[in-house]
Scaffold this active site. Sequence first.
Site, PDB file in Angstrom:
ATOM      1  N   ASP A 205       0.842  -1.192   0.000  1.00  0.00           N
ATOM      2  CA  ASP A 205       0.000   0.000   0.000  1.00  0.00           C
ATOM      3  C   ASP A 205       0.890   1.260   0.000  1.00  0.00           C
ATOM      4  O   ASP A 205       1.804   1.367  -0.812  1.00  0.00           O
ATOM      5  CB  ASP A 205      -0.931  -0.069   1.223  1.00  0.00           C
ATOM      6  N   ASP A 331      -8.676  -6.500  -5.416  1.00  0.00           N
ATOM      7  CA  ASP A 331      -8.388  -5.335  -4.572  1.00  0.00           C
ATOM      8  C   ASP A 331      -9.452  -4.244  -4.775  1.00  0.00           C
ATOM      9  O   ASP A 331      -9.671  -3.788  -5.889  1.00  0.00           O
ATOM     10  CB  ASP A 331      -7.003  -4.793  -4.921  1.00  0.00           C
ATOM     11  N   HIS A 359      -6.891  -6.610  -1.052  1.00  0.00           N
ATOM     12  CA  HIS A 359      -5.841  -5.601  -0.814  1.00  0.00           C
ATOM     13  C   HIS A 359      -4.846  -6.047   0.250  1.00  0.00           C
ATOM     14  O   HIS A 359      -3.760  -5.475   0.347  1.00  0.00           O
ATOM     15  CB  HIS A 359      -6.482  -4.278  -0.401  1.00  0.00           C
TER      16      HIS A 359
END
Length: 382
Positions: A205, A331, A359
Amino acid sequence: MGNLCTCFAPKTVKKKKSTKRLPGNPQSVPNSSNRWTRIRSTRKDSTDSSIQEQALAAAILFRQHQQQNGSGSLPFDRSASLRYPNNSGSKKTQLPRSSSSRARSLTDPLLQPHQLVNQDIKLDDLETNHLVLVHGGGFGAWCWYKTIALLEEGGFKVTAVDLTGSGIHSFDTNGITSLSQYVKPLTNFLEKLSDGEKVILVGHDFGGACISYAMELFPHKTSKAIFVAAAMLTNGQSTLDMFSQQANSNDLMQQAQIFVYANGNGHPPTAIDLDKSLLRELLFNQSPAKDVALASVSMRPIPFAPVLEKLCLSDMKYGTVRRFYIETPEDNAIPITLQESMINSSPPEKVYHLKGADHSPFFSKPQALHKILVEISKMPST
């Protein structure tokens, strides 16, 4: 953590209607107590009879089993609540140890050591067997617990850092004013490495932008960089710039974002929080319930200033580090289209497609993620 540029206005919070409890004693309901007593009595009689029959049948079967095996007792296997005879002669009756009752996905099979790639390469022969795991926005080192266990069992050295104001790091997220301040725990760690020592950086991320910043500072200490559903930026680009590419395509992210104005509504936001009721759908739509529960009590706000900061990445430093990207097709936070856009803008050495991953693949596909990390770590130096 996408679409951060949409609106800085405070989010309207709907007030829940208060629920009224009826006054008085529950027994004041006419005939409720007598009716319950009659039902309970009837059920008790039938239940006692059924239990006696089951106990008698179980005793007979147990006695027959003892006579067949010539033993008065059976060993207990602590790896599962299962008794099995000594003369079974097969390990197939033994259940594998697992802390989860969730059925294992076919896309995340339990891997045996011989199934991993590059098994002929010994860890001692690698440029480095030390992986440094960098969490994403709002997460902490805690999110890597499955990955840490798998890597350490395989003989790797693992370090998972808590960035400033994340995980158990005590700093107030609202006080973070720059990317360098946010990444300080990572850069401090790299700075203390001995001369000639290298590590593999793994970023998830917003952690992708963080390891990119570190790669520019310490290219000689970075063997490889692995971006896991991460922000892989180009020179002069900020994480906000990257997310702005999908400004009108991720309504879920817009709904989940809650901007924090610690300095007052007349000033820019200091942090971004996420609506906990939307966490599962946004970040963990393929992950086990126990991991969603862990995240819901562990996640912290994301500092806003570092998201705005544009990176300075050079070919002479950042560009010399071997990069790899792991896509997560399910995701909802960084959609696969945005991941592919980043890959096309700055192509890495190799791209992996983690089928069925949301994710947070360290929760949803830990075994498959582990396999890829091991494969990349064992790639010989070019």
